[in-house]
Design a protein around this motif. Sequence first.
Motif, short mmCIF file in Angstrom:
data_model
loop_
_atom_site.label_atom_id
_atom_site.label_comp_id
_atom_site.label_asym_id
_atom_site.label_seq_id
_atom_site.Cartn_x
_atom_site.Cartn_y
_atom_site.Cartn_z
N HIS A 81 0.92 -1.04 0.04
CA HIS A 81 0.14 -0.12 -0.10
C HIS A 81 1.10 1.20 0.11
CE1 HIS A 81 -3.42 -2.21 0.78
NE2 HIS A 81 -2.90 -3.12 1.40
N LEU A 82 0.94 2.14 -1.12
CA LEU A 82 1.79 2.99 -1.53
C LEU A 82 1.23 4.28 -1.23
CD1 LEU A 82 4.09 1.56 -4.35
CD2 LEU A 82 4.20 1.27 -1.61
N ASN A 83 2.04 5.27 -0.72
CA ASN A 83 1.26 6.72 -0.37
C ASN A 83 1.27 7.52 -1.67
OD1 ASN A 83 0.89 9.24 0.63
ND2 ASN A 83 2.56 9.39 2.03
N PRO A 84 0.18 7.82 -2.21
CA PRO A 84 0.03 8.70 -3.44
C PRO A 84 0.15 10.07 -3.17
CG PRO A 84 -2.16 8.10 -2.82
CD PRO A 84 -1.32 7.59 -1.52
N THR A 85 0.55 10.49 -1.99
CA THR A 85 0.48 12.07 -1.75
C THR A 85 1.92 12.51 -1.24
OG1 THR A 85 -0.38 11.88 0.40
CG2 THR A 85 -1.84 12.09 -1.41
N GLY A 86 2.78 11.43 -0.94
CA GLY A 86 4.10 11.70 -0.34
C GLY A 86 5.31 11.28 -1.17
N SER A 87 6.45 11.22 -0.56
CA SER A 87 7.57 10.75 -1.16
C SER A 87 7.60 9.36 -1.21
CB SER A 87 8.73 11.29 -0.52
OG SER A 87 10.05 10.97 -1.00
N CYS A 88 7.83 8.74 -2.45
CA CYS A 88 7.87 7.17 -2.32
C CYS A 88 8.95 6.47 -3.25
CB CYS A 88 6.45 6.65 -2.62
SG CYS A 88 6.16 4.85 -2.68
N TRP A 89 9.73 5.86 -2.60
CA TRP A 89 11.11 5.24 -3.17
C TRP A 89 11.39 3.89 -3.18
CZ3 TRP A 89 14.25 8.74 -5.90
CH2 TRP A 89 14.06 10.31 -5.44
N LEU A 90 11.93 3.26 -4.22
CA LEU A 90 12.25 1.78 -4.25
C LEU A 90 13.95 1.97 -4.51
CD1 LEU A 90 11.96 -1.34 -4.24
CD2 LEU A 90 11.78 -1.03 -6.82
N GLU A 91 14.40 1.36 -3.35
CA GLU A 91 16.27 1.19 -3.33
C GLU A 91 16.24 -0.33 -3.45
OE1 GLU A 91 18.00 2.57 0.31
OE2 GLU A 91 16.60 4.18 0.50
N PHE A 92 17.25 -0.44 -4.30
CA PHE A 92 17.71 -1.85 -4.52
C PHE A 92 19.24 -1.81 -4.84
CE2 PHE A 92 15.84 -0.54 -8.43
CZ PHE A 92 16.61 -0.85 -9.16
N ASN A 93 19.97 -2.97 -4.88
CA ASN A 93 21.45 -3.22 -5.31
C ASN A 93 21.16 -4.00 -6.55
OD1 ASN A 93 21.95 -3.22 -2.22
ND2 ASN A 93 23.31 -1.89 -3.22
N TYR A 94 21.94 -3.92 -7.62
CA TYR A 94 21.89 -4.89 -8.95
C TYR A 94 23.37 -4.90 -9.27
CZ TYR A 94 22.57 -0.42 -11.67
OH TYR A 94 23.14 0.60 -12.26
N ALA A 95 23.46 -5.78 -10.27
CA ALA A 95 24.65 -6.25 -11.14
C ALA A 95 24.16 -6.90 -12.27
CB ALA A 95 25.67 -7.29 -10.32
N CYS A 96 24.60 -6.51 -13.42
CA CYS A 96 23.99 -7.03 -14.61
C CYS A 96 24.96 -6.99 -16.06
CB CYS A 96 22.66 -6.47 -14.91
SG CYS A 96 22.68 -4.70 -15.29
N ASP A 97 24.86 -7.75 -16.85
CA ASP A 97 25.66 -7.66 -18.14
C ASP A 97 24.88 -7.30 -19.34
OD1 ASP A 97 24.85 -9.97 -18.45
OD2 ASP A 97 26.83 -11.02 -18.50
N GLN A 98 23.37 -7.17 -19.09
CA GLN A 98 22.41 -6.59 -20.01
C GLN A 98 21.51 -5.73 -19.30
OE1 GLN A 98 20.01 -9.74 -21.81
NE2 GLN A 98 18.60 -8.29 -20.96
N ALA A 99 20.79 -5.04 -20.14
CA ALA A 99 19.60 -4.21 -19.36
C ALA A 99 18.33 -5.08 -18.91
CB ALA A 99 18.97 -3.26 -20.43
N PHE A 100 17.90 -4.56 -17.67
CA PHE A 100 16.57 -5.03 -17.15
C PHE A 100 15.57 -3.85 -17.03
CE2 PHE A 100 18.96 -4.80 -13.53
CZ PHE A 100 17.96 -4.67 -12.26
N ALA A 101 14.27 -4.33 -16.69
CA ALA A 101 13.46 -3.20 -16.13
C ALA A 101 12.97 -3.59 -14.96
CB ALA A 101 12.19 -2.95 -17.28
N ILE A 102 12.47 -2.56 -14.12
CA ILE A 102 11.81 -2.90 -12.81
C ILE A 102 10.79 -1.79 -12.73
CG2 ILE A 102 13.64 -1.21 -11.57
CD1 ILE A 102 13.16 -3.28 -9.15
N GLY A 103 9.75 -2.21 -12.11
CA GLY A 103 8.72 -1.11 -11.95
C GLY A 103 7.56 -1.61 -11.17
N LEU A 104 6.35 -1.25 -11.12
CA LEU A 104 5.16 -1.35 -10.29
C LEU A 104 4.04 -2.09 -11.01
CD1 LEU A 104 5.07 1.68 -7.97
CD2 LEU A 104 5.81 -0.56 -7.27
N ASN A 105 3.27 -2.83 -10.66
CA ASN A 105 2.10 -3.40 -11.20
C ASN A 105 0.91 -2.94 -10.35
OD1 ASN A 105 0.06 -4.72 -12.59
ND2 ASN A 105 0.77 -6.68 -12.55
N PRO A 106 0.08 -2.09 -10.61
CA PRO A 106 -0.91 -1.61 -9.90
C PRO A 106 -2.12 -2.51 -9.95
CG PRO A 106 -0.59 0.21 -11.42
CD PRO A 106 0.23 -1.12 -11.84
N GLN A 107 -2.80 -2.74 -8.72
CA GLN A 107 -3.75 -3.97 -8.57
C GLN A 107 -5.18 -3.46 -8.09
OE1 GLN A 107 -2.46 -7.58 -8.88
NE2 GLN A 107 -1.18 -6.30 -9.94
#
Length: 260
Positions: free
Chosen positions: A166-192
């Motif tokens: 449950h994410l706040n639509p009126t305030g600051s909202c961030w996703l932090e993560f670490n990653y390693a890759c040798d090609q591109a990938f996508a990360i995002g959200l799926n609203p339900q």
Amino acid sequence: MPHRIHVPSIEVALASDQGSASARIEEVWVYTPTDVLGAFPLPADIPVLVGAEGEQLELTFSAGIRANGIAATRKPYPPYEVVPLTLDLRPGGRDTLAFELGYAEGFEVLLVEDFESANRFAESVTSTAELVRSQVGAFEGEYVGRVELSAGAATFWAQTNEQQYHLNPTGSCWLEFNYACDQAFAIGLNPQNLIQDNPTPSVMVNSSDGEWKKIYLDLGPVVRSETAAAWFEVTLEAVWDGSADGTFFAVDNLKIVQAE
């Protein structure tokens, strides 16, 4: 002659229930009571002009990041604490300041996955590659989430399985993560919601040449645009780019930090 303030780095220290303290703080933002003194790459030497007799001045220091990993979107990171200090400044003077920050009051941490004991991601039926808990190239702890792509496992799509963030639509909202890759990938959200879902890749993460890096993803635009969503799931997506017979991406320490 200015007074100079040296800031060698900014460290992060978090409570045990707030996830990894890994950080990628690249700048210090400095404010006077009336103005922005500037954003200074770390390690920073900050010149402050003072009168011949010196003066006492209140300064505020904030940790600067690249939002979404993009150099053009440098900004102070809202969830980190800001540090107000009153300094005695004199012409030709010098101070060295060491900062250790936590999350500011009014922010909550939703731990998504660190793969040490579980894997909350579930692949779609059309995915031919899979996300597995792996010890290969582990970043922190013993396990990361790793996806290996090839001609026989060329597509990947997964989302967190019924975590219902449950994410706040009126305030600051961030996703932090670490990653390693040798090609591109996508990360995002799926609203339900009760009608349909609408997976939204928030950022395309480019190759890190296999090195581990940290990113701060601003979820605010997606969350604010999906006002009908009952909750959100985190998504990962990739298509084998053919740059090698086998490519990969790995993620770790995923967490959402948002204003309460």
